[in-house]
Design an enzyme around this catalytic site. Structure first.
Site, PDB file in Angstrom:
ATOM      1  N   GLY A 264      64.573  23.650  30.329  1.00  0.00           N
ATOM      2  CA  GLY A 264      65.254  22.896  31.383  1.00  0.00           C
ATOM      3  C   GLY A 264      66.763  23.044  31.253  1.00  0.00           C
ATOM      4  O   GLY A 264      67.461  23.395  32.210  1.00  0.00           O
ATOM      5  N   HIS A 265      67.271  22.806  30.027  1.00  0.00           N
ATOM      6  CA  HIS A 265      68.707  22.980  29.791  1.00  0.00           C
ATOM      7  C   HIS A 265      69.119  24.432  30.060  1.00  0.00           C
ATOM      8  O   HIS A 265      70.151  24.693  30.675  1.00  0.00           O
ATOM      9  CB  HIS A 265      69.058  22.677  28.334  1.00  0.00           C
ATOM     10  CG  HIS A 265      68.756  21.289  27.881  1.00  0.00           C
ATOM     11  ND1 HIS A 265      67.771  20.993  26.968  1.00  0.00           N
ATOM     12  CD2 HIS A 265      69.322  20.097  28.198  1.00  0.00           C
ATOM     13  CE1 HIS A 265      67.755  19.706  26.734  1.00  0.00           C
ATOM     14  NE2 HIS A 265      68.674  19.124  27.467  1.00  0.00           N
TER      15      HIS A 265
ATOM     16  N   HIS B 182      65.937  22.916  25.575  1.00  0.00           N
ATOM     17  CA  HIS B 182      64.671  23.510  26.027  1.00  0.00           C
ATOM     18  C   HIS B 182      64.941  24.289  27.303  1.00  0.00           C
ATOM     19  O   HIS B 182      66.104  24.374  27.750  1.00  0.00           O
ATOM     20  CB  HIS B 182      63.611  22.417  26.232  1.00  0.00           C
ATOM     21  CG  HIS B 182      64.081  21.278  27.090  1.00  0.00           C
ATOM     22  ND1 HIS B 182      64.380  21.420  28.423  1.00  0.00           N
ATOM     23  CD2 HIS B 182      64.345  19.979  26.791  1.00  0.00           C
ATOM     24  CE1 HIS B 182      64.780  20.268  28.919  1.00  0.00           C
ATOM     25  NE2 HIS B 182      64.787  19.363  27.946  1.00  0.00           N
TER      26      HIS B 182
ATOM     27  N   LYS C 192      65.589  16.478  37.093  1.00  0.00           N
ATOM     28  CA  LYS C 192      64.754  15.658  36.203  1.00  0.00           C
ATOM     29  C   LYS C 192      65.333  14.235  36.063  1.00  0.00           C
ATOM     30  O   LYS C 192      64.601  13.256  36.071  1.00  0.00           O
ATOM     31  CB  LYS C 192      64.678  16.348  34.836  1.00  0.00           C
ATOM     32  CG  LYS C 192      64.314  15.497  33.662  1.00  0.00           C
ATOM     33  CD  LYS C 192      62.847  15.318  33.577  1.00  0.00           C
ATOM     34  CE  LYS C 192      62.364  14.347  32.533  1.00  0.00           C
ATOM     35  NZ  LYS C 192      63.283  13.843  31.571  1.00  0.00           N
TER      36      LYS C 192
ATOM     37  N   MET D 192      59.879  19.065  31.276  1.00  0.00           N
ATOM     38  CA  MET D 192      60.426  19.290  29.933  1.00  0.00           C
ATOM     39  C   MET D 192      61.475  18.226  29.625  1.00  0.00           C
ATOM     40  O   MET D 192      62.249  17.830  30.498  1.00  0.00           O
ATOM     41  CB  MET D 192      61.052  20.670  29.846  1.00  0.00           C
ATOM     42  CG  MET D 192      60.022  21.755  29.835  1.00  0.00           C
ATOM     43  SD  MET D 192      60.782  23.330  29.434  1.00  0.00           S
ATOM     44  CE  MET D 192      59.347  24.374  29.541  1.00  0.00           C
TER      45      MET D 192
ATOM     46  N   GLY E 190      70.404  18.312  35.982  1.00  0.00           N
ATOM     47  CA  GLY E 190      69.002  18.554  36.324  1.00  0.00           C
ATOM     48  C   GLY E 190      68.450  17.477  37.257  1.00  0.00           C
ATOM     49  O   GLY E 190      68.766  16.291  37.095  1.00  0.00           O
TER      50      GLY E 190
ATOM     51  N   MET F 131      72.641  16.729  25.648  1.00  0.00           N
ATOM     52  CA  MET F 131      72.573  16.015  24.376  1.00  0.00           C
ATOM     53  C   MET F 131      71.875  16.875  23.319  1.00  0.00           C
ATOM     54  O   MET F 131      71.453  16.370  22.272  1.00  0.00           O
ATOM     55  CB  MET F 131      71.834  14.684  24.551  1.00  0.00           C
ATOM     56  CG  MET F 131      72.577  13.747  25.507  1.00  0.00           C
ATOM     57  SD  MET F 131      72.234  12.008  25.232  1.00  0.00           S
ATOM     58  CE  MET F 131      70.479  11.924  25.489  1.00  0.00           C
TER      59      MET F 131
HETATM   60  P1  AMP Z   1      69.871  15.805  28.266  1.00  0.00           P
HETATM   61  O1  AMP Z   1      70.154  16.718  27.118  1.00  0.00           O
HETATM   62  O2  AMP Z   1      68.490  15.258  28.261  1.00  0.00           O
HETATM   63  O3  AMP Z   1      70.942  14.771  28.473  1.00  0.00           O
HETATM   64  O4  AMP Z   1      69.917  16.729  29.552  1.00  0.00           O
HETATM   65  C1  AMP Z   1      71.050  17.524  29.858  1.00  0.00           C
HETATM   66  C2  AMP Z   1      70.918  18.039  31.256  1.00  0.00           C
HETATM   67  O5  AMP Z   1      69.739  18.819  31.363  1.00  0.00           O
HETATM   68  C3  AMP Z   1      70.795  16.924  32.295  1.00  0.00           C
HETATM   69  O6  AMP Z   1      71.523  17.262  33.453  1.00  0.00           O
HETATM   70  C4  AMP Z   1      69.319  16.891  32.559  1.00  0.00           C
HETATM   71  O7  AMP Z   1      68.997  16.414  33.851  1.00  0.00           O
HETATM   72  C5  AMP Z   1      68.968  18.354  32.436  1.00  0.00           C
HETATM   73  N1  AMP Z   1      67.548  18.499  32.168  1.00  0.00           N
HETATM   74  C6  AMP Z   1      66.822  17.864  31.210  1.00  0.00           C
HETATM   75  N2  AMP Z   1      65.517  18.199  31.308  1.00  0.00           N
HETATM   76  C7  AMP Z   1      65.419  19.058  32.353  1.00  0.00           C
HETATM   77  C8  AMP Z   1      64.332  19.760  32.955  1.00  0.00           C
HETATM   78  N3  AMP Z   1      63.081  19.635  32.514  1.00  0.00           N
HETATM   79  N4  AMP Z   1      64.601  20.552  34.013  1.00  0.00           N
HETATM   80  C9  AMP Z   1      65.872  20.673  34.490  1.00  0.00           C
HETATM   81  N5  AMP Z   1      66.931  20.045  33.955  1.00  0.00           N
HETATM   82  C10 AMP Z   1      66.713  19.245  32.911  1.00  0.00           C
END
Ligand code: AMP
Length: 292
Positions: free
Chosen positions: A33-34, A31, A146, A181, A144, A27
């Site tokens: 993590g992504h 950071h 997470k 993160m 992730g 989304m």
């Molecule tokens: P989001 O943008 O929050 O929807 O996350 C996109 C992808 O990044 C999802 O698969 C999340 O699980 C992964 N993600 C978000 N934060 C982290 C993190 N701290 N470590 C690893 N993966 C992450």
């Protein structure tokens, strides 16, 4: 790196890319993590597609859809050096045109935990991820740890609907003090930031208790809750010790288990988890050179 908005153009560009293709759905407001997911996809695949889409159907009424942080230019700057082939940045109207009415519900595993607090969340996640799978035709999709329940839901959905791909779940990347993160960490006021480490402290406490010989899940949940309660600014939403595939709550922790929690800290909702599987703990990795 090409940046594309329309589904038709993504399909055309994808047809020119080699396989195996790795898809990293996000989304945005990226950071480390992504980026760890993108690097893993780059290492394992011949082509990498990243999607950046704040998916409205996974936000409930009164949630943070409007204020969700966005910075596309910065995201593209972060992705360029990693070797991404294609970034898909659709508009909501591209994904959900007028008259749209089809949704995917992954039943059992969508209900507990996050699903209780956010009843339509995983319906939106499963639907948009199915559309991403359809449009990008990846051989691997990277998620992730997470968001542990999300990983369970999208893996179940891929299996149930016969998507010919592997769901790869990557370790949680943490700030040096243990905070997982998250784009939503941007909501935390500086005064709230120290208390946000309590999730990691609570998970570390339950891991130590289990390693020390406590196997009763209620006792272990109480240890998680007691640790959370040490921060007065933090309100527990749930703590859970569940089977990692079914997400059913456990009575005794003997083999595999997912230890997860959600809390509120001011205006921010935070989630975190540790996973015990095949005798191994997945607690995540600390990111040393954090920008935070
Ligand atoms: P989001 O943008 O929050 O929807 O996350 C996109 C992808 O990044 C999802 O698969 C999340 O699980 C992964 N993600 C978000 N934060 C982290 C993190 N701290 N470590 C690893 N993966 C992450």
């Amino acid at each position: 790196m090409v940046v594309i908005e329309s589904i038709a153009d993504v399909r055309r560009a994808r047809a020119e890319l080699p396989s195996p293709l790795g898809l990293v759905p996000t989304m945005g407001f990226l950071h480390e993590g992504h980026l760890s997911l993108v690097r893993r996809a780059r290492a394992e695949c011949a082509a990498v597609v990243v999607s950046i889409f704040v998916n409205p159907t996974q936000f409930g009424p009164g949630e943070d859809l409007e204020r969700y942080p966005r910075d596309l230019e910065r995201d593209l700057d972060l992705l360029r050096p990693i070797g991404v082939d294609l970034v898909w940045t659709p508009s909501p109207e591209e994904v959900y045109p007028p008259g749209y009415q089809t949704f995917i519900m992954v039943q059992h595993v969508s209900r507990p935990l996050e699903g209780k607090a956010r009843p339509i969340h995983f319906r939106g996640v499963a639907t948009v991820v199915a559309k991403l799978y359809n449009v990008c035709a990846p051989q691997r999709a990277y998620f992730g740890q997470k968001d542990a329940q999300q990983a369970v839901v999208v893996r179940r959905m891929a299996r149930d609907l016969d998507f010919p791909l592997e769901v790869v779940v990557c370790p949680t990347v943490r700030e040096p003090d243990g905070l997982a993160m998250s784009s939503r960490n941007a909501y935390l006021a500086p005064s709230e930031r120290p208390a946000a480490t309590v999730l990691f402290r609570s998970l570390t406490a339950v891991k130590e208790a289990l390693t020390g010989g406590e196997h009763d899940a209620d006792m272990l949940r109480a240890i998680m809750s007691r640790a959370l309660a040490t921060e007065h600014a933090v309100t527990e939403e749930y703590v859970s010790i569940a089977h990692p595939a079914t997400l059913d709550e456990l009575e005794i922790v003997e083999g595999e288990a997912l230890f997860s929690m959600a809390v509120r800290l001011g205006r921010t909702r935070l989630i975190d988890n540790f996973l015990l599987q095949d005798g191994q703990w997945s607690t995540g990795v600390l990111h040393e050179a954090s920008r935070a």
